[in-house]
Every structure is written in structure tokens, then in C-alpha cells.
Motif scaffolding. Sequence first.
Motif, PDB file in Angstrom:
ATOM      1  N   MET A  94       0.846  -1.193   0.000  1.00 50.13           N
ATOM      2  CA  MET A  94       0.000   0.000   0.000  1.00 50.13           C
ATOM      3  C   MET A  94       0.881   1.242   0.000  1.00 50.13           C
ATOM      4  N   SER A  95       0.521   2.214  -0.843  1.00 54.45           N
ATOM      5  CA  SER A  95       1.307   3.442  -0.970  1.00 54.45           C
ATOM      6  C   SER A  95       1.367   4.194   0.348  1.00 54.45           C
ATOM      7  N   VAL A  96       2.558   4.683   0.680  1.00 50.50           N
ATOM      8  CA  VAL A  96       2.775   5.465   1.888  1.00 50.50           C
ATOM      9  C   VAL A  96       2.190   6.863   1.674  1.00 50.50           C
ATOM     10  N   CYS A  97       1.647   7.447   2.736  1.00 50.40           N
ATOM     11  CA  CYS A  97       1.119   8.816   2.684  1.00 50.40           C
ATOM     12  C   CYS A  97       2.257   9.809   2.892  1.00 50.40           C
ATOM     13  N   LEU A  98       2.293  10.799   2.046  1.00 53.33           N
ATOM     14  CA  LEU A  98       3.295  11.854   2.127  1.00 53.33           C
ATOM     15  C   LEU A  98       2.643  13.123   2.657  1.00 53.33           C
ATOM     16  N   GLU A  99       3.481  14.070   3.098  1.00 48.84           N
ATOM     17  CA  GLU A  99       2.949  15.339   3.568  1.00 48.84           C
ATOM     18  C   GLU A  99       2.064  15.936   2.476  1.00 48.84           C
ATOM     19  N   GLY A 100       0.859  16.328   2.840  1.00 49.50           N
ATOM     20  CA  GLY A 100      -0.137  16.804   1.877  1.00 49.50           C
ATOM     21  C   GLY A 100      -1.261  15.806   1.710  1.00 49.50           C
ATOM     22  N   THR A 131       1.857  18.158  13.535  1.00 55.84           N
ATOM     23  CA  THR A 131       2.946  18.441  14.463  1.00 55.84           C
ATOM     24  C   THR A 131       4.188  17.721  13.953  1.00 55.84           C
ATOM     25  N   PRO A 132       5.361  18.046  14.465  1.00 62.20           N
ATOM     26  CA  PRO A 132       6.563  17.309  14.050  1.00 62.20           C
ATOM     27  C   PRO A 132       6.455  15.803  14.315  1.00 62.20           C
ATOM     28  N   ALA A 133       5.629  15.403  15.280  1.00 64.14           N
ATOM     29  CA  ALA A 133       5.477  13.977  15.595  1.00 64.14           C
ATOM     30  C   ALA A 133       4.641  13.221  14.572  1.00 64.14           C
ATOM     31  N   ASN A 134       4.003  13.932  13.628  1.00 64.90           N
ATOM     32  CA  ASN A 134       3.153  13.288  12.625  1.00 64.90           C
ATOM     33  C   ASN A 134       3.819  13.120  11.270  1.00 64.90           C
ATOM     34  N   LYS A 135       5.103  13.486  11.166  1.00 67.61           N
ATOM     35  CA  LYS A 135       5.816  13.310   9.901  1.00 67.61           C
ATOM     36  C   LYS A 135       7.287  13.061  10.201  1.00 67.61           C
ATOM     37  N   THR A 136       7.957  12.433   9.268  1.00 70.29           N
ATOM     38  CA  THR A 136       9.366  12.134   9.468  1.00 70.29           C
ATOM     39  C   THR A 136      10.151  13.430   9.587  1.00 70.29           C
ATOM     40  N   SER A 137      11.226  13.394  10.368  1.00 71.18           N
ATOM     41  CA  SER A 137      12.024  14.599  10.549  1.00 71.18           C
ATOM     42  C   SER A 137      13.180  14.676   9.568  1.00 71.18           C
ATOM     43  N   LYS A 138      13.632  13.534   9.060  1.00 70.80           N
ATOM     44  CA  LYS A 138      14.768  13.518   8.138  1.00 70.80           C
ATOM     45  C   LYS A 138      14.446  12.822   6.829  1.00 70.80           C
ATOM     46  N   THR A 139      13.774  11.692   6.909  1.00 74.34           N
ATOM     47  CA  THR A 139      13.521  10.879   5.721  1.00 74.34           C
ATOM     48  C   THR A 139      12.474  11.522   4.832  1.00 74.34           C
ATOM     49  N   GLU A 142      10.177  11.172  -2.541  1.00 74.09           N
ATOM     50  CA  GLU A 142       9.690  11.985  -3.651  1.00 74.09           C
ATOM     51  C   GLU A 142       9.642  13.471  -3.261  1.00 74.09           C
ATOM     52  N   GLY A 143      10.619  13.895  -2.451  1.00 69.80           N
ATOM     53  CA  GLY A 143      10.752  15.291  -2.064  1.00 69.80           C
ATOM     54  C   GLY A 143       9.855  15.745  -0.928  1.00 69.80           C
ATOM     55  N   LYS A 144       9.093  14.828  -0.320  1.00 66.28           N
ATOM     56  CA  LYS A 144       8.178  15.203   0.756  1.00 66.28           C
ATOM     57  C   LYS A 144       8.436  14.339   1.984  1.00 66.28           C
ATOM     58  N   TYR A 145       8.100  14.886   3.160  1.00 67.11           N
ATOM     59  CA  TYR A 145       8.194  14.092   4.383  1.00 67.11           C
ATOM     60  C   TYR A 145       7.093  13.036   4.383  1.00 67.11           C
ATOM     61  N   ILE A 146       7.344  11.932   5.080  1.00 68.35           N
ATOM     62  CA  ILE A 146       6.419  10.812   5.135  1.00 68.35           C
ATOM     63  C   ILE A 146       5.556  10.949   6.387  1.00 68.35           C
ATOM     64  N   LEU A 147       4.247  10.710   6.256  1.00 68.55           N
ATOM     65  CA  LEU A 147       3.360  10.784   7.415  1.00 68.55           C
ATOM     66  C   LEU A 147       3.559   9.565   8.309  1.00 68.55           C
ATOM     67  N   ILE A 148       3.597   9.815   9.618  1.00 70.24           N
ATOM     68  CA  ILE A 148       3.666   8.750  10.612  1.00 70.24           C
ATOM     69  C   ILE A 148       2.564   9.000  11.647  1.00 70.24           C
ATOM     70  N   LYS A 149       2.246   7.970  12.421  1.00 65.53           N
ATOM     71  CA  LYS A 149       1.078   8.043  13.310  1.00 65.53           C
ATOM     72  C   LYS A 149       1.129   9.216  14.282  1.00 65.53           C
ATOM     73  N   GLY A 150       2.183   9.340  15.054  1.00 67.14           N
ATOM     74  CA  GLY A 150       2.281  10.445  16.005  1.00 67.14           C
ATOM     75  C   GLY A 150       1.080  10.516  16.926  1.00 67.14           C
ATOM     76  N   GLY A 151       0.805  11.696  17.458  1.00 64.74           N
ATOM     77  CA  GLY A 151      -0.338  11.901  18.349  1.00 64.74           C
ATOM     78  C   GLY A 151      -1.356  12.816  17.700  1.00 64.74           C
ATOM     79  N   ASP A 152      -2.181  13.460  18.528  1.00 62.95           N
ATOM     80  CA  ASP A 152      -3.190  14.388  18.027  1.00 62.95           C
ATOM     81  C   ASP A 152      -2.521  15.606  17.394  1.00 62.95           C
TER      82      ASP A 152
END
Length: 194
Positions: A94-100, A131-139, A142-152
Motif C-alpha cells: 500500500m502506498s505510503v502517505c506523504l505530507e499533503g 505536528t513534528p510527531a506526525n511526519k518524518t524529521s529527516k527521511t 519523492e521530495g516530501k516528508y512521510i506521514l507517521i502516526k504520532g499523536g493528536d
Amino acid sequence: MHTVTCARINRAPIRSPSSWNSSTRPVPVVSLAVGGDTREAAPGDEFRLESDMRDFFIRTGDTLTVTIPGTIIPAAAAPVPLTGSSVKMKVEKMSVCLEGDELPQSLKVPLAYTAGPYTTPGQGALTLTLTPANKTSKTKCEGKYILIKGGDFTAKFDVSTPAQQPGSPPTSDPQLVKNGIAKFATTNTTSKAG
């Protein structure tokens, strides 16, 4: 170690679970773009992302839940499925969600709402602030940060047409900005990034 579009790959035999540590434990069923080809992880491949392995990837099929206290937005009343835009990185096919990708297309249009006694629907627009906890900080992929679960994280509903309280004359909802929270839910329990 080979450089790939979204991660790095070590070609080394998978060790027994007792020898795994946070930097060498295999991440199962991850597809990566190597060169110009996308392939799924093969037995014997070992993956380590360019980050500190912080939280679970968000991918197609995971959901977004939005809560705006005292406000009913029918389009966002139940968890809304997300669609990942990455063409080069997949987790369990399944395709990973990117910022946006955090705001699904179905919620990018003007949305009907009601609030308390204001039962004649009005309209407004929903915006989300990660928040910074909802997306990768370095990785990046395709030029965008990757969404991660994080918190609210922050959800805001900006009213363009106020809902009305029935009466003669009707009364308009005076609150034109409604603040709330949003959060991701994922069925991914194996692949993480930070």
C-alpha cells in the motif's frame, strides 16, 4: 549499503531474532525504489531507514478522525480513509502517505456543518496542521516528508456560511472559527520511521 529513493538497504542475511537490535531488525514487506525499479523486499534483505525508527508509517487505507467540539460535520463524522500518493514507497503493498495526503480529497471541498441549536446547515472549510510527531524529521520520499502516526494534531474549521437557528428571523452561528483535533489510525504494526 545501497542508496534508494526513500530508504537504505543492507544486503545481509537475516539474523535470528535474538540478534536483532533497533538498527538491524528487518522491516517486513516494504517495497522500495532501487535505481528506477520498484521491488518488494526479498528474503534475506534487511532494511534500515535514514531515521531513528520512531512511529508507524501512515499508508493507503489508514484513517483520519476529526473532532470539532460542539460541531457536526457529516463528511467527517466517521473516520475518513486516507490515500497515499507515493509511487515509489509502499508498506505491505500500500502506498505510503506523504505530507499533503493528511486531508483526504473528500474533505477539501466546502463542508456542511451544524452546531448546537444552529440546525439549518452552514458551510465551511477544514484545515489541518501537523505536528513534528506526525511526519518524518529527516527521511523524505519523492521530495516530501512521510506521514507517521504520532499523536493528536490541530484541526480548524473556518465557517464561510454560518449555520442558522430556526426562528423568525433565524439566528446565525456567531462562532466563525472552530478549533479541534485530528488523529491518524493505522493498521500498520510493523514498519516505522521517524
